[in-house]
Every structure is written in structure tokens, then in C-alpha cells.
Design an enzyme around this catalytic site. Sequence first.
Site, PDB file in Angstrom:
ATOM      1  N   LYS A 178      -1.438  -5.675   4.876  1.00  0.00           N
ATOM      2  CA  LYS A 178      -2.581  -5.045   4.193  1.00  0.00           C
ATOM      3  C   LYS A 178      -3.624  -6.087   3.802  1.00  0.00           C
ATOM      4  CE  LYS A 178       0.485  -1.629   2.106  1.00  0.00           C
ATOM      5  NZ  LYS A 178       1.190  -1.370   0.834  1.00  0.00           N
ATOM      6  N   GLU A 198       3.103  -5.798   2.585  1.00  0.00           N
ATOM      7  CA  GLU A 198       1.957  -6.284   1.806  1.00  0.00           C
ATOM      8  C   GLU A 198       1.084  -7.257   2.592  1.00  0.00           C
ATOM      9  OE1 GLU A 198       1.708  -4.964  -1.079  1.00  0.00           O
ATOM     10  OE2 GLU A 198       0.291  -6.139  -2.248  1.00  0.00           O
ATOM     11  N   THR A 239      -2.983  -3.213 -11.802  1.00  0.00           N
ATOM     12  CA  THR A 239      -2.928  -1.773 -12.037  1.00  0.00           C
ATOM     13  C   THR A 239      -4.262  -1.242 -12.564  1.00  0.00           C
ATOM     14  OG1 THR A 239      -2.117  -1.815 -14.326  1.00  0.00           O
ATOM     15  CG2 THR A 239      -0.464  -1.944 -12.582  1.00  0.00           C
ATOM     16  N   ARG A 248       6.691 -12.126  -5.101  1.00  0.00           N
ATOM     17  CA  ARG A 248       6.806 -11.377  -6.365  1.00  0.00           C
ATOM     18  C   ARG A 248       7.309 -12.329  -7.439  1.00  0.00           C
ATOM     19  NH1 ARG A 248       4.680  -6.614  -6.903  1.00  0.00           N
ATOM     20  NH2 ARG A 248       5.846  -5.686  -5.184  1.00  0.00           N
ATOM     21  N   CYS A 263      -3.720  -3.484  -4.055  1.00  0.00           N
ATOM     22  CA  CYS A 263      -3.932  -4.229  -5.298  1.00  0.00           C
ATOM     23  C   CYS A 263      -4.197  -5.714  -5.088  1.00  0.00           C
ATOM     24  CB  CYS A 263      -2.754  -4.031  -6.247  1.00  0.00           C
ATOM     25  SG  CYS A 263      -1.158  -4.410  -5.527  1.00  0.00           S
ATOM     26  N   THR A 301       3.071  11.668 -12.833  1.00  0.00           N
ATOM     27  CA  THR A 301       4.192  11.100 -13.591  1.00  0.00           C
ATOM     28  C   THR A 301       4.531   9.683 -13.162  1.00  0.00           C
ATOM     29  OG1 THR A 301       5.718  12.110 -12.017  1.00  0.00           O
ATOM     30  CG2 THR A 301       5.233  13.359 -14.011  1.00  0.00           C
ATOM     31  N   GLY A 302       4.058   9.249 -12.003  1.00  0.00           N
ATOM     32  CA  GLY A 302       4.352   7.898 -11.510  1.00  0.00           C
ATOM     33  C   GLY A 302       3.579   6.832 -12.261  1.00  0.00           C
ATOM     34  N   SER A 320       4.518  -4.927 -11.956  1.00  0.00           N
ATOM     35  CA  SER A 320       4.015  -3.558 -12.038  1.00  0.00           C
ATOM     36  C   SER A 320       3.485  -3.084 -10.694  1.00  0.00           C
ATOM     37  CB  SER A 320       2.929  -3.445 -13.117  1.00  0.00           C
ATOM     38  OG  SER A 320       1.856  -4.299 -12.817  1.00  0.00           O
ATOM     39  N   HIS A 327      -2.178 -10.133 -10.552  1.00  0.00           N
ATOM     40  CA  HIS A 327      -1.846 -10.835  -9.308  1.00  0.00           C
ATOM     41  C   HIS A 327      -2.640 -12.133  -9.241  1.00  0.00           C
ATOM     42  CE1 HIS A 327       0.420  -7.443  -8.225  1.00  0.00           C
ATOM     43  NE2 HIS A 327      -0.244  -6.961  -7.209  1.00  0.00           N
TER      44      HIS A 327
END
Lengths: 365, 365, 365, 365
Positions: free
Chosen positions: A204, A201, A327, A234, A148, A15-16, A178, A241
Amino acid sequence: MTLKNKIPVGILGATGSVGQKFAELLAHHPWFEVKELAASERSAGKLYKHAANWILNSEMPKELAEVTVKNCEPNLNCKIVFSGLDSSIAGEVELAFAKAGYVVVSNSKNHRMDTDVPLLVPEINSDHLKLIEKQNFNGGCIVTNPNCSTIGLAIALKPLHDIFGLEAVNVVTMQALSGAGYPGVASLDTIDNVIPFIGGEENKVETEPLKILGTLKNNYIQYIDLKISAQCNRVSVVDGHLECIQVNLKTKADEKEIIEAWRNFLGEPQKMNLPTAPLRPIYYFDEEKYPQPRIHRSLDKGMAVSIGRLRKDNLFDYKFVILSHNTVRGAAGGALLCAELMKGKGYFDQFLKEKSKEAVNHGIN
Amino acid sequence: MTLKNKIPVGILGATGSVGQKFAELLAHHPWFEVKELAASERSAGKLYKHAANWILNSEMPKELAEVTVKNCEPNLNCKIVFSGLDSSIAGEVELAFAKAGYVVVSNSKNHRMDTDVPLLVPEINSDHLKLIEKQNFNGGCIVTNPNCSTIGLAIALKPLHDIFGLEAVNVVTMQALSGAGYPGVASLDTIDNVIPFIGGEENKVETEPLKILGTLKNNYIQYIDLKISAQCNRVSVVDGHLECIQVNLKTKADEKEIIEAWRNFLGEPQKMNLPTAPLRPIYYFDEEKYPQPRIHRSLDKGMAVSIGRLRKDNLFDYKFVILSHNTVRGAAGGALLCAELMKGKGYFDQFLKEKSKEAVNHGIN
Amino acid sequence: MTLKNKIPVGILGATGSVGQKFAELLAHHPWFEVKELAASERSAGKLYKHAANWILNSEMPKELAEVTVKNCEPNLNCKIVFSGLDSSIAGEVELAFAKAGYVVVSNSKNHRMDTDVPLLVPEINSDHLKLIEKQNFNGGCIVTNPNCSTIGLAIALKPLHDIFGLEAVNVVTMQALSGAGYPGVASLDTIDNVIPFIGGEENKVETEPLKILGTLKNNYIQYIDLKISAQCNRVSVVDGHLECIQVNLKTKADEKEIIEAWRNFLGEPQKMNLPTAPLRPIYYFDEEKYPQPRIHRSLDKGMAVSIGRLRKDNLFDYKFVILSHNTVRGAAGGALLCAELMKGKGYFDQFLKEKSKEAVNHGIN
Amino acid sequence: MTLKNKIPVGILGATGSVGQKFAELLAHHPWFEVKELAASERSAGKLYKHAANWILNSEMPKELAEVTVKNCEPNLNCKIVFSGLDSSIAGEVELAFAKAGYVVVSNSKNHRMDTDVPLLVPEINSDHLKLIEKQNFNGGCIVTNPNCSTIGLAIALKPLHDIFGLEAVNVVTMQALSGAGYPGVASLDTIDNVIPFIGGEENKVETEPLKILGTLKNNYIQYIDLKISAQCNRVSVVDGHLECIQVNLKTKADEKEIIEAWRNFLGEPQKMNLPTAPLRPIYYFDEEKYPQPRIHRSLDKGMAVSIGRLRKDNLFDYKFVILSHNTVRGAAGGALLCAELMKGKGYFDQFLKEKSKEAVNHGIN
């Protein structure tokens, strides 16, 4: 290319926002068919159309709308699950599924840096898949997809690493909304604004590429010796991105050679002609105003990395700009490509056999 | 602080976006009074309210609405002009005014790097004003204001340069729409998008600070020895340029010392208490999500530089984020502060005398 | 105009978006001084600077940052409270405060339509204040402020109602994001999008004006006989509700008469020169592209209603566009003006006496 | 469905935003093939890839990139031209082409209301095509497509008009940026803003539906007797016009009947299965927050009209919200559907014959 008897798969965290993207990309997939949707207790027991607040531009796949969402427990009628679980629970749930014999292809961060878990970008390190032999899970395993912001970066770096060698990489990102999921960032925080901080972020982006570009030796990944610095912002963009990159190379290279390295780059997915693979992993644009998120993010099914503005730099050897769809290539699409790679390499043959003699006999039609 | 007889000033390029900002900031100024508005032939002869497509959030100053716009020729009834002229004509027009005895305070790029023209940030290099003695213009002169992305950067660097020394500076900007003037960037290019290119901008950011932070020696500016790299992006923000900065310092410094250096920094405008000077040139924020354009751009009249997120870096010594208002501190407000500095240092005494015995006798009240 | 001994006031729901706006507008208020901040249990006991996620562009008022937030219980050291409470609890909490003798000036919807509670727009219906005599609360009372979309509409309609009479009103709103509080609307729902639905909003716009424009008779408000239709949309704007209005009038009027009616309109706050009152409640713009949210929302302290584009209509007599600042005039600023009206009319004299003999003796200085 | 020998077509105004959309939609079209690109003198003689500043998200069709743009003079090697010309020149140029024997399918406003020119929405008034027999142009003719805000409205109204009868229609639009072409609206005018004015737009919306829904009698269009009021606003959305509609019906209808009328509505393009026709012209959504521009604009190839929020109104019988893609259904896609209708009805048989015996013999395969 379409399998007569598709391989049944499930989605964890269905559902996410990542789960929905999995559902969208798996609709009409030639090899996989979504048979199971699992999510939190709040959603379990409801029809998917009632449980999920569908946030994608496409419509919810009709064949999934009437599926009843289950709990995230390893009793699903499939052997492969895509995980878009929140990192607060992904660690344990994914482990439970792997131990129960499921192949878990995960977009969550929890197991990415585990020594026996491949952090896979199929164009870069398909050989890392062998790591899963270290995972003693009765046939189950965990395979992960990078962050991402990392994926586009790693793909852009790969040909440079292979041909010229990398000494230092500096990254400043401008990341899409997103990437924060839904509801994610409040509109009042992004309209007429930029937020110069994304929790966790930068770390990573600074570490994941070291493993991705690393070398498999004795069933162990040796990280490459490379310093990366990342600053993450952001911006008010839906998807895509954008990253400003600077690099130092180990050997001299002129602009033409670098651009050629990018344009010629092909990986296993292209050679194996995997369904979700882009025709080319990298597109270089000569126009100095490109790439741009809204214009290029969906290039080649959203699976390509767009690069532009390569030019000499005052502090590093070169600087340039990259863009990738966070995404698609950076999450659900990238993970799907990992599963396709596994299928292509025969990892799923067992499930095909179980599923259907016919499919095995006739192969892919 | 308000002069009984204010000094009459003019605005060149009064109908453009920078010219309008000059008009807005000069309304109710304690020392200066706009008496002349000049613009292109298309506007000349019209009332300002008809000639200018007013784009600011404030209303057009009433006392200017009924002023007839003149041509940009050096026959205006004032001795000081603020120039917001387009760079396509600023070079010649400003020179003509200076030769005719006018003090030209310019926001245009044309004369910034001329060896006899100060590139002034009053908090940093007020001594560079002496350069104008090299300009043989019968009492006229040209003083310039740096590029909108440079000013905030230069102010943030100044205390580091003074106390620790600078060896390298890396900059990636996310710049506001108003920096492109009006109509400027098309809405279709910025909604749900970022443009990773701004023509000519990177070069300015890489070179202007070298002069600004330079040393006046024998009436000549010796540039500092520093490598700067800049990458410039346009984001969907009305006002406020955000910049991700990395620096190498000549001497060791811990975070606390650097933040203290910023917080303690004061320049001539603060000491002289100039009307448009911010109380403090630099504000450092401890919250890791700050500074943000919409929240902090108007801090201290839009004249302060906001800094945040100082942290150690993998490739440089430190990285941090800065924000400054591009049309206030970075353009009209910065230029106005230059003029106030000149007034404060007595450069305009001649005009005061010419204008009014009374004002000289009674001084500032 | 500044009271020597300001009247102490409190803010209920001080950490929310409306509560923060109260705090911002009450900083440096000439009559009121915030002495108490109350919020939910989660915030109680913390310093305001830690309890509130400050979302306004201004900085948190320094004198409040160190105040400890209390629970919303009627034991605050003040007699007047401004309520920005969430409607889920405002009903009960406000009642408790009123019963305990507090004057509650509320921006919440709960008591707006109660027969004994004034729904106050000081320029329109200051006489409705008398309703509070019906409230048997031992000196306490509740006074309410209308919905953010209603206020601008009601002010625009008032002169038309008085001079020409109203027969029908059609409204389509384009409402700002801040109207939904914080975090409010997800950025993914508003970027490159419009949401044609705001829960409960249309009903408020269709009913509240009937009471506001109503007549006080025998201590009872007789609603006006008027049909209003409303359609409410959320657009990507920070502040400022824009509304397309159509009206049928009872008597003929030409454009000039209507514009004159708006431009001449003055209410009690203007006559009493209340601190937060706009100089004029209504500004009419002749330019056909005006009013616009970003340009005009802050006009006259954000307390004015901007109107434009009056023109004949095919279905109604006239159509026009209005704009008002939803968090200032439409929420905290409007409520503050209600309190100032009460103070101006002597309702707070008792609190002044209690507070300070001196202030009463010397009055307003 | 693909013709072996496609019909060659040209695009007038090929470099503009509508022209580009024509080029995008005609790439890979089963019946038509773009052979000629024509634009202003500034572009003529250049390759399309150099002449056009491509603004669409897709890439420029490769087969067109190398085509040399010609002048807009009626000597093109095709008999059908799509016109996306600016209205400042469309009137004359389109007439010249028609007189020279070309079929001109135009998206420009100039000839829309001419008595002998069909204002065509193929689902609504395909019979109006007969009007072109009144055009004495030696085989040439002009067919027009309505305004981008009109089309969605007209389609939503058509079933109501047919089944219940229409007495009054009130419209308030929130229109996308792409409707203004490129560069169109300045970003500073739309970020954090709404512009409540679009020049000439309201008049088109109030009059064009009267002709579209009109009746062909004696080769003359009798307008329907209907009052429409329109108010038009520009919002910060890339594509997709949202409209708040109110209607009075001639006969009683309940919500269910109206929704059924919309959901059952099919026109000629659906029956003829035209390539660009949506499966259904109208989709009704039960969720009260729908339709939304970013979610639904591309529904059914961007050719469908999305409707939602049908509910009783205080002033009219009903109100509801509609959405349609302004550059697809509302411009290039709508015009293309007109051409497909003409082809389907045999109007282009002559060109097929001229072009290729084979195609005629074998028909559509």
C-alpha cells in the site's frame, strides 16, 4: 461556523476501532450529526453502549450511547455514511450503499485503487474529487481515504514533489498498535519486542502515493512516475506512525529550501478553513530528537504531520523523519476532512436542501 | 576444553553495564578467570557487590561479589583486560594499559578507527589481528570490538560481500534500551514512544563496516569501497537491535543463493571451536514475521545473527531484516570472542607460560 | 540421574501456551520423554510445527516439530499425560483419560477442588497424593496443580503456617501477561495501562490455599481455618506474578525468625533431589527494591519463590512482597514437579516395568 | 469567568516536571497569569525554552518560552507562587518566600505536616485554610497539596468517612512513572517489570489522610483516629495512580449506599464553580474492568477520581479500586485548585487591589 441544521450522517462498522474514532470525532461536529450507527449482525439491534466495546480514552458520546445499532444495509436515514468497515466486507457493502444513492466516505482499502474512485488527501489532490462524476450511481458515490502510513508520507512528499520533483522515495515505518484495530496485536507479541512485518502494508505504501500525487487528466488519474520502497514494522506505541524517509529530488535543493517548502505548505482545507483542518499540515522541528509519537501525535488536533531530522544522506539526496497520528490524520480524521471538503465544495448542497429550507436560506451561521 | 590453570583477566569499567556483562559472561569461562575489577575512583576500594548497582537478570557471580574494586591504573595482577570504559576516559586509560604491556580488548569506540588497531569481528577479519604488530607497546596492545549496531550488520554483509560483492547498503535500526547503558534512557521517553535519534550512532554504522570488511595489505587496512547510509532509532525493547537492510549487489543473485550464502557461512571461531562462538554465525528464518527481538536475541548464546524477510526491493536489489543481541554479540560477548580468538591463535601463550608451567605442559584438557 | 529408558508421556492441549511450556520443559528431561502430542480437532493430523503457533522465546524442540498431533482421546501410546487443556473442555477430557487408566497431571482448574483430587505443591503437601487412592479409575488418576497466583503464595505461607500459625492473609497481585495465554490480553489494553480485574482469579487465590495447606485425615483433606482476601491486577510484564502480602500470625515472631523460616524451608522435592526442584523453594532478598519480575522470575530454573520487603504493618502483623514465575513454577514447571514426585515415590514403577525390564533392573543411572 | 486583569503568579522550580505541569495548566487560566519563572542557578538567566527540557505532550506555552528564568529568591514581581521545588531545597526556599510576604502554594512535602500549614484538598477540608492565620509571615503564607497517591485516596474516603465512619484502610498502589519526575525511573527498570518499592511513599500515604480528614478545632487540626496501611509499587504507566483499597466502616452500609455516597459527593470547588474544579470529584464505574489508567486518568480535566469494583471482602468490609491522575489532580492541578479556592474565598483580594482598581470595580466578567 456551526450549521443550524446539521447534516445527518451514518457510520458503517460503528462498533470497530475506526468506527469508534468516527463517532468520537463527529461528536460536536459543527456540520455533521451522527444519526445512524450500523454494524455486523451480531451488533444490530443492540444499543450502541452494549454493542461496542469502547476502546478509546474519551468516553462514548452520550447522544450515541442509547442509539440502536442497525444492520449495514442501505436503508439508513441519512445520505452520507462514513465507513470503517473491515476489508473483508467493505467492498460489497460500500458498493451497495453507493448504488442506493449514498455518499460513502471510506477508510477501507477495497476501492482505493479503483480508476473512478478518488483516493483523497484534501491538502494534496482535492481536484481528484471530480472522479466521482465517472461513478454512475444515481447520486451516490465512493470516496476513499489512504492507508494510515501513506497519508503522512504523501503530505510530507507533496511540497517536495511540487517544488523540487521526486525521483525516488525510501520508507521504513515504525507503526503504532492502534493501526491493527482491536484486539489487534497480542500484548505478548509487542512487549519488549518489535514485529518486522505487517501484512499487505508495504504494498500500500509503495503504490497509493503514486495515485494520490497523480494528475487528473480527462477524468482519469495519471500516476506519477516514482519508485517507492517500503519496509513496515510494528512497535510498542499506542498511536502515531513514525517513518524514516529518504528521497532523491529532481532539482537541487538545500536544507533551508526544503524546510521552507514544508513550513509554507498549505492546502485547500486551510484555505477553506474546514473544521477539522489543521492550521498547518506540516510542522518541522529543529530539535534532533523530534518528532516523537507520544509528544507530537496529537499536534494540531492530531491532523498535522510532524517532520524532523532533515539531513544529507550517503545514498539518497536527503533523509528525514515524519510522524502522523494513524487513527486521526491516518484514518477517521482524514476521512472526515474529505467529507468536509465535499461539503465545502457544495457536493452536499442537495442533502442540505432536502434536510431543511431554513439551513439553506440562512447558510452557515 | 577447560584450562586447568585459567588465564587471569581484569575488567576495566567493571561496574558499568558493559563491565557487568563481561563479568557475567566470564563467570565459568573455560579459559579465562576474572581476577581484577577496576572502575572509577568512586567505586575503587569498595567490594564489587557494593560498588556495582547490578542491573542484569542473572545474579552477580558469587566469586566476584567480594572482590575489592581497584582504580583503572595499569598495576593489576593480570595481563589481559576487557574494557567497558566510558568513551570519555577509555581513550587514555586503554592507551596507558597497552603501554604498560597489557592486552586491552575494548568495547569502547575511542581506538576503533586507529590505523594500527584491529576492529575485530572474529568471523570476518581474524587476519586483521596482525595489525597489533604495528603497535609498539612492549608486548601490550589494543584490540577493539565494533559498535553494537555494526556487528550484526557486518556479519550479515560478509557472505554477500564475499560471494556477490556489495555496492550499496541502506540501514534503518530499531535499537534496544540496553544499548544506552544504565540508567540510560528515561522510562518516560520510551514508554508508548520511539526516539528517532541516537547521538553519534549513525556515523559509526556508516563507517565501521568499511574497515571491518576491509583488506589487510602491507600491514594496513584498505577500506572497502562501499556507500552505507544509516538511520538509528531507539525503541522500547530490553535487548536486541533490529535492522531493516537494503543492498545492491555487484553480481546477480537470486533469493535462494543469498539464503544459502548466509546459512553456509562459517568463520574462524566456528572452525576453531572457540568457547563463546555460536554454532552458526547466521540463522535465516522463513517465517515472514521473524526475526523478533524477544524471540531470537538469545539464539545460540546470544552470539548469532538472525535474518529474515529477504525479498526483492523497488529501489535496491534486495531488502531484509536482521537482529542481533546488542550486549552479547554486540558488546561483551563479541569482545570475549576476540580474546578467545587471540588465545586460540597463540597470542596469549606468553601469559600462560608466565602463569603456569603445568598448563603449558599439559595443554588444554 | 538420567533414565536409560525414559518414561513416555503425552501432552494434552499441546498447541496452547501451557502445552508449549510443557513441551519446552520436557525436552531433555532425564526421566520423561514426550511421545504424544494431543490437541483440538483443528490441530489433529498436522505436524506439531504446523499446528502450534510457537510463542516461547526458546525454539520448538526439534524432536517434537515433526510429531503428528493427535486428538485428545484416550488412545495415546503412553500412560502419563500432562494437561494444559482449556478449562472449557479439560473437565471431561481429563476424566475420560483417567477412566481409561491414564495418570493425568493437570494444570487446569476443573478438578482442583474435587474431594478426591490432590491439589499438589510438592514442597507443601506431598502426602495429599494418597487421595488418588479414592479415585476408582482402574489405575488412572487425576492430580492437579494450583492456579499460577496461588502457588507462590502457598509456598511463601507454608513455613509461616508451620512455625507461627496463620490467622489472616491479604493479597494484592500484579500478574504477568503470559498468565492469560495467547493471544490473551490485547496490547492496546496493557501498554501504558493496568487492568484491575482478572475473571475468576480472586476466588481461586482465596480458596485454593485452604486445601493446599490442609491436613490429610482419613483420606480426606481438612481445609485450614484461614481467611484470605485477594485482589488481582494485570500489569505489563511478560512473566512473573508479583504479590503484596499481609499476614496475621497466631504466635509472635520477629523479622529475623520469619526470614529464617523462609530461608530454611525445604520440602520433599529438595530432599528427593527431583530434577525440576529448585535448590531452595524460597529466596529472601534484603534489598528493599527486590524482588522484581524481570530480575528474579527465572531464579533457580524459574522454580523458586522470591520474597522481599518483610516489614511490620499498621493493620496486620507483617507485610512483604513475593514473586514467582507464573508459567514455570505456577504452571508447567509446577505440574512437572508433581509428576517427578510421583515417579520418586514409586507411583510410576508399573509404567517403568511395562516399558523396559532393563530400566527396572539397572534403576536410575 | 475571565478576569480582565489577571492575577500575576510565579512558578518556583519552573523547569522541573511539576513546574512544567504548572506552566501548562496555568496557560489560558481565567484568573492567573504566569509572570515569573524561577528555578535553580543552573537555569537562571536563560530563556525558559532553553532552560527547560520540556517533557509534556503539549507544547510549551508560547508566552512563557521567551521568559527569562530567575533565581528562586523572593524578589519576583508577583505575590503568589506555585512551588514544584525539589524537597531537598523546598523547605527553606518556601519559608523565605512566605516570610517575604508571598503566598506559597506548594506541591512539595516539606511543610505538609507542619501544625500551622493546611494540607489542602479543596473538596475535603477547605476550612483548614484558616490555619494560615497562625502563620506569622507579614501577609505571606504556605499552603500545601498532599502527596500524589494520597489525594485520590482521601477524596474516595471522604464521603465514606462522613456518612459511615472509617475504622481501617488498607492500600496497595500501582503508581505511574511520571510520579518520579524526570528523568526519574530508568527505562530498563520498568520495561517488562514492576518495582515494589517507592522511597518514603508508604509513610506519606499512611499519615497524610489523617490530617486531611482531620477536624479544625481552636485553630489546630485534630487528626482522625484511623489506621492506614500502604504498600506502594511502580508500574509501567505514564500517568495515573491505581490503588486497591480495603476499608472497614463504623456503621453498616450496602454497596448501593456507598456508591450513592460517592456519586453524590460534591465539595466547595463544585459549589463555587472554580475553574479547575471537576464537575464531580468522583465517578463510579459499573464495568468490572474499570477504572484503568490510560482510559480514565484524564476524565473531567484529570481532576476527577475514578472508582470501580466495589465488592464485599473476606477480611475488611469492602474492597474497591480507585484511579487519579497523579500530575494533575495529584500535583499541579490539585495545587492550582487550592489557589482558586483561596481566590474564591477572598484571600487574594489584596493582590487584586494592588494590581488593578479596574478589576476590583468590575469584578469577574
